[in-house]
Design a protein around this motif. Structure first.
Motif, PDB file in Angstrom:
ATOM      1  N   SER A   1       9.470  -3.466   5.239  1.00 45.80           N
ATOM      2  CA  SER A   1       8.177  -3.774   4.643  1.00 45.80           C
ATOM      3  C   SER A   1       7.862  -5.254   4.810  1.00 45.80           C
ATOM      4  O   SER A   1       8.752  -6.103   4.897  1.00 45.80           O
ATOM      5  N   ASP A   2       6.570  -5.582   4.860  1.00 50.45           N
ATOM      6  CA  ASP A   2       6.146  -6.977   4.917  1.00 50.45           C
ATOM      7  C   ASP A   2       6.342  -7.695   3.579  1.00 50.45           C
ATOM      8  O   ASP A   2       6.300  -8.916   3.524  1.00 50.45           O
ATOM      9  N   TYR A   3       6.510  -6.938   2.506  1.00 51.53           N
ATOM     10  CA  TYR A   3       6.740  -7.562   1.202  1.00 51.53           C
ATOM     11  C   TYR A   3       8.119  -8.228   1.180  1.00 51.53           C
ATOM     12  O   TYR A   3       9.067  -7.705   1.769  1.00 51.53           O
TER      13      TYR A   3
ATOM     14  N   VAL B   1       7.345  -6.264  -6.653  1.00 51.97           N
ATOM     15  CA  VAL B   1       5.907  -6.384  -6.398  1.00 51.97           C
ATOM     16  C   VAL B   1       5.139  -6.828  -7.648  1.00 51.97           C
ATOM     17  O   VAL B   1       4.268  -7.704  -7.553  1.00 51.97           O
TER      18      VAL B   1
ATOM     19  N   LEU C   1       5.524 -10.528  -7.949  1.00 54.25           N
ATOM     20  CA  LEU C   1       4.801 -11.226  -6.885  1.00 54.25           C
ATOM     21  C   LEU C   1       3.318 -11.319  -7.204  1.00 54.25           C
ATOM     22  O   LEU C   1       2.708 -12.392  -7.115  1.00 54.25           O
ATOM     23  N   TYR C   2       2.720 -10.190  -7.616  1.00 57.37           N
ATOM     24  CA  TYR C   2       1.297 -10.179  -7.923  1.00 57.37           C
ATOM     25  C   TYR C   2       0.998 -11.020  -9.163  1.00 57.37           C
ATOM     26  O   TYR C   2      -0.048 -11.678  -9.243  1.00 57.37           O
TER      27      TYR C   2
ATOM     28  N   GLY D   1       0.726  -1.830  -4.222  1.00 58.12           N
ATOM     29  CA  GLY D   1       1.759  -2.642  -3.600  1.00 58.12           C
ATOM     30  C   GLY D   1       3.137  -2.021  -3.701  1.00 58.12           C
ATOM     31  O   GLY D   1       3.918  -2.041  -2.741  1.00 58.12           O
TER      32      GLY D   1
ATOM     33  N   ARG E   1       3.187   0.870  -1.267  1.00 59.48           N
ATOM     34  CA  ARG E   1       3.189   0.391   0.115  1.00 59.48           C
ATOM     35  C   ARG E   1       4.551  -0.154   0.512  1.00 59.48           C
ATOM     36  O   ARG E   1       5.036   0.096   1.628  1.00 59.48           O
ATOM     37  N   LYS E   2       5.186  -0.886  -0.396  1.00 63.22           N
ATOM     38  CA  LYS E   2       6.505  -1.444  -0.090  1.00 63.22           C
ATOM     39  C   LYS E   2       7.527  -0.342   0.081  1.00 63.22           C
ATOM     40  O   LYS E   2       8.357  -0.380   0.996  1.00 63.22           O
TER      41      LYS E   2
ATOM     42  N   ASN F   1       2.667  -1.110   6.406  1.00 62.58           N
ATOM     43  CA  ASN F   1       2.155  -2.467   6.287  1.00 62.58           C
ATOM     44  C   ASN F   1       0.676  -2.541   6.668  1.00 62.58           C
ATOM     45  O   ASN F   1       0.150  -1.678   7.379  1.00 62.58           O
TER      46      ASN F   1
ATOM     47  N   ARG G   1      -1.894 -10.854   7.756  1.00 62.35           N
ATOM     48  CA  ARG G   1      -1.709 -11.360   6.394  1.00 62.35           C
ATOM     49  C   ARG G   1      -2.196 -12.792   6.255  1.00 62.35           C
ATOM     50  O   ARG G   1      -2.715 -13.184   5.227  1.00 62.35           O
TER      51      ARG G   1
END
Length: 219
Positions: A30-32, A38, A41-42, A103, A106-107, A112, A202
């Motif tokens: 994942s790009d995370y 998550v 992060l947010y 998020g 998605r992770k 991505n 991104r």
């Protein structure tokens, strides 16, 4: 060889179809960032942006035409319109929760951006599952997909952005107008960067996000 059912995206190394993806086209990573949940992060990004924008709003009020701003705030108070501004804060909290939910999913799925959906090709009977269907990322088709996604990003954020523009503009019209010009410039840059190389996706959105968040602080 590890068995893989029709919905699995986890495969062993000898089943990789190409570097970076598994046998059915799902990225292996994942790009995370690893090690940072998550929600955390947010929360960090939202807190930082909100603090910066509230600081900007306070500076405008403190060092600008404070007397004129106070008169407009008095109008809002007289008609109990402060509740409208509070409603938008509630909307922002709701979007915060929805974005965290997206998020996390998605992770876990390792899907991505700019991909928004994963499609499954139906295979009858005992036939081996085919690869998942994702957006083309190479050549002219890839550039078109990213340009289209940048356009949809704008449309998705525009309604809420316009509401913030109206609310902030009532009290801080000049600063709001200036911020909108910067936002439009960032949108154009954002779209051009999105059309570039796949890995630049991104990096393209930060300017747009910064000016969009500025409406939240001023509003």
């Amino acid at each position: 060889m590890k068995h893989q059912d029709s919905d699995s995206t986890d495969v062993s190394g000898d089943e990789q179809a190409s570097p970076g993806v598994d046998a059915r086209g799902i990225p292996l990573k994942s790009d995370y960032p690893e090690g940072l949940p998550v929600p955390a992060l947010y929360a960090i990004f939202t807190t930082v942006f909100t603090a910066i924008c509230l600081g900007i709003a306070f500076a405008i009020y403190k060092f600008g035409s404070t007397e004129k701003y106070d008169k407009k705030i008095e109008v809002l108070t007289a008609y109990d319109l402060g509740w409208v501004y509070l409603v938008m804060f509630a909307v922002k909290l709701g979007m915060f929760g929805i974005n965290i939910n997206l998020g996390v999913a998605r992770k876990a799925a390792k899907v991505n951006v700019p991909d928004q959906h994963v499609y499954k090709v139906h295979t009858p009977g005992d036939a081996s599952p085919l690869g998942f269907v994702l957006m083309e990322s190479e050549g002219d088709l890839g550039r078109f997909n990213r340009a289209q996604r940048a356009y949809m990003n704008y449309l998705e954020s525009a309604p809420l952005f316009f509401v913030y523009v109206l609310l902030a503009g009532f009290v801080f019209p000049f600063q709001d107008c200036r911020g909108c010009w910067l936002h439009s410039r960032a949108e154009g840059k954002n779209g051009r960067q999105h059309v570039g190389q796949f890995g630049q996706w991104r990096a393209g959105g930060h300017g747009d996000h910064r000016w969009h968040e500025s409406r939240h602080g001023i509003g």
